[in-house]
Design a protein around this motif. Structure first.
Motif, mmCIF file in Angstrom:
data_model
loop_
_atom_site.group_PDB
_atom_site.id
_atom_site.type_symbol
_atom_site.label_atom_id
_atom_site.label_comp_id
_atom_site.label_asym_id
_atom_site.label_seq_id
_atom_site.Cartn_x
_atom_site.Cartn_y
_atom_site.Cartn_z
ATOM 1 N N LYS A 78 0.795 -1.313 -0.075
ATOM 2 C CA LYS A 78 0.082 0.075 0.262
ATOM 3 C C LYS A 78 0.857 1.319 0.000
ATOM 4 C CE LYS A 78 -3.759 2.384 2.650
ATOM 5 N NZ LYS A 78 -4.450 2.480 3.900
ATOM 6 N N ILE A 79 0.610 2.229 -0.702
ATOM 7 C CA ILE A 79 1.243 3.659 -0.897
ATOM 8 C C ILE A 79 0.208 4.666 -0.318
ATOM 9 C CG2 ILE A 79 2.402 5.200 -2.239
ATOM 10 C CD1 ILE A 79 3.603 2.534 -2.407
ATOM 11 N N PRO A 80 0.436 4.928 0.900
ATOM 12 C CA PRO A 80 -0.527 5.766 1.523
ATOM 13 C C PRO A 80 -0.508 7.239 0.977
ATOM 14 C CG PRO A 80 1.338 5.554 3.187
ATOM 15 C CD PRO A 80 1.481 4.721 1.937
ATOM 16 N N GLY A 81 -1.419 7.970 1.517
ATOM 17 C CA GLY A 81 -1.361 9.545 0.944
ATOM 18 C C GLY A 81 -2.104 9.718 -0.152
ATOM 19 N N LYS A 82 -2.731 10.855 -0.373
ATOM 20 C CA LYS A 82 -3.427 11.294 -1.754
ATOM 21 C C LYS A 82 -2.690 12.368 -2.331
ATOM 22 C CE LYS A 82 -7.873 10.297 0.474
ATOM 23 N NZ LYS A 82 -9.153 10.927 0.968
ATOM 24 N N ILE A 83 -3.140 12.447 -3.769
ATOM 25 C CA ILE A 83 -2.417 13.236 -4.431
ATOM 26 C C ILE A 83 -3.522 14.255 -5.134
ATOM 27 C CG2 ILE A 83 -1.638 13.845 -6.864
ATOM 28 C CD1 ILE A 83 -0.026 11.089 -6.765
ATOM 29 N N ILE A 84 -3.407 15.669 -4.970
ATOM 30 C CA ILE A 84 -4.580 16.549 -4.935
ATOM 31 C C ILE A 84 -4.053 17.652 -5.919
ATOM 32 C CG2 ILE A 84 -5.441 16.334 -2.622
ATOM 33 C CD1 ILE A 84 -4.159 18.480 -1.866
ATOM 34 N N ASN A 85 -5.007 18.292 -6.220
ATOM 35 C CA ASN A 85 -4.644 19.595 -7.374
ATOM 36 C C ASN A 85 -5.427 20.839 -6.780
ATOM 37 O OD1 ASN A 85 -4.233 21.121 -9.475
ATOM 38 N ND2 ASN A 85 -6.345 21.080 -10.084
ATOM 39 N N ASN A 86 -4.705 21.882 -6.217
ATOM 40 C CA ASN A 86 -5.066 22.982 -5.721
ATOM 41 C C ASN A 86 -4.892 24.215 -6.395
ATOM 42 O OD1 ASN A 86 -2.636 23.450 -5.591
ATOM 43 N ND2 ASN A 86 -2.336 23.392 -3.069
ATOM 44 N N GLU A 87 -4.896 23.963 -7.642
ATOM 45 C CA GLU A 87 -4.991 25.291 -8.610
ATOM 46 C C GLU A 87 -5.956 24.755 -9.888
ATOM 47 O OE1 GLU A 87 -0.824 25.722 -10.046
ATOM 48 O OE2 GLU A 87 0.108 25.950 -7.910
#
Length: 290
Positions: free
Chosen positions: A90-99
């Motif tokens: 498992k690779i924890p964490g999320k990738i988000i876009n804030n722009e």
């Protein structure tokens, strides 16, 4: 006497103009070589942009997936060594876009990175075509494999950075927490820059034997000097391995540093081959003069 001075001045001015014309002619030729290389990079960038679903899902996001090739091989290695810590499920964490334009710039930037990576061998070939006419016949033969070996080393470095350094770094950083109340949410720009930097930097580092070859031909590096500085090189390589791999375990540092040690030893052999060629050429010249 004055007429002779005028004629001499005219001749010197003519020679200066010929040199200037020759210089600008070379600049013009170099410009077209670079233009063709840029066109190739633009074509590869366009292809990456067109097939972006594959590029994003398979290549860019590959190290974030537990079924990535590296993680599967680590699981097999863990089973072979009877150690469960090797397997990453498992690779924890999320990738988000804030722009607002974040996802669009992601597609542009990542397609450009792919285009530069794929177009790098062609860029080397265009540079070689520009340099080749200025070399003597023996120099051309000695450097005839420049494009092939430089491209091969760059590709090997890219593969090593993408399949070894990037997933090891991502799995460690995504799992690292100093407190349970802090969630790991990474911006897409941060993720892309990390993968691209680690991958491209490794590709450039793998060009070490080519750099050694050039410096040895210029007389700056010798195999004796490199052998004498091996202990310092080992320390430097370990420092580089510690910097480019933020994982604290010794196994990861060893995996990263091992190819760098090999490249250094290859560099010594390259410098030795250059020195032998120079010595042979010197002996032939001395025999011809005798």
């Amino acid at each position: 006497m004055s007429d002779n001075k005028i004629i001499k001045a005219i001749k010197e001015k003519t020679n200066d103009l010929e040199v200037e014309m020759s210089f600008f002619d070379h600049i013009e030729i170099l410009r077209w070589h670079l233009i063709r290389a840029c066109i190739a990079i633009i074509i590869f960038t366009g292809l990456a942009f067109y097939y972006y679903d594959f590029v994003f899902d398979t290549i860019i996001m590959g190290p974030m997936k537990p079924n990535f090739w590296t993680y599967r091989m680590l699981c097999k290695l863990g089973d072979y060594l009877h150690r469960s810590g090797f397997c990453i499920t498992k690779i924890p964490g999320k990738i988000i876009n804030n722009e607002m334009a974040g996802q669009f710039t992601l597609q542009i930037n990542s397609a450009l990175i792919i285009g530069i990576t794929l177009g790098f061998p062609y860029l080397l070939w265009e540079i070689w075509r520009f340099i080749k006419p200025a070399l003597h016949e023996k120099e051309r033969k000695a450097a005839s494999g420049f494009v092939f070996y430089a491209s091969l080393l760059f590709i090997l470095g890219i593969l090593f950075g993408y399949y070894v350094i990037s997933p090891e770094s991502i799995s460690f950083l995504a799992s690292y927490q100093i407190s349970a109340i802090i969630e790991n949410n990474f911006t897409i720009d941060s993720y892309l820059s990390s993968v691209a930097t680690l991958t491209l930097a490794t590709g450039i580092v793998f060009e070490l034997p080519i750099l050694v070859y050039i410096l040895a031909n210029l007389g700056i590096l010798t195999p004796k000097f490199m052998r004498a500085g091996r202990r310092y090189a080992i320390v430097a390589i370990l420092i580089v391995a510690a910097v480019i791999t933020p994982t604290p375990d010794m196994m990861t540092m060893f995996i990263v540093s091992l190819p760098l040690f090999v490249l250094y030893e290859v560099g010594i052999m390259v410098a030795g081959a250059v020195e032998k060629r120079k010595l042979k050429k010197h002996n032939e010249l001395m025999k011809a003069e005798a």
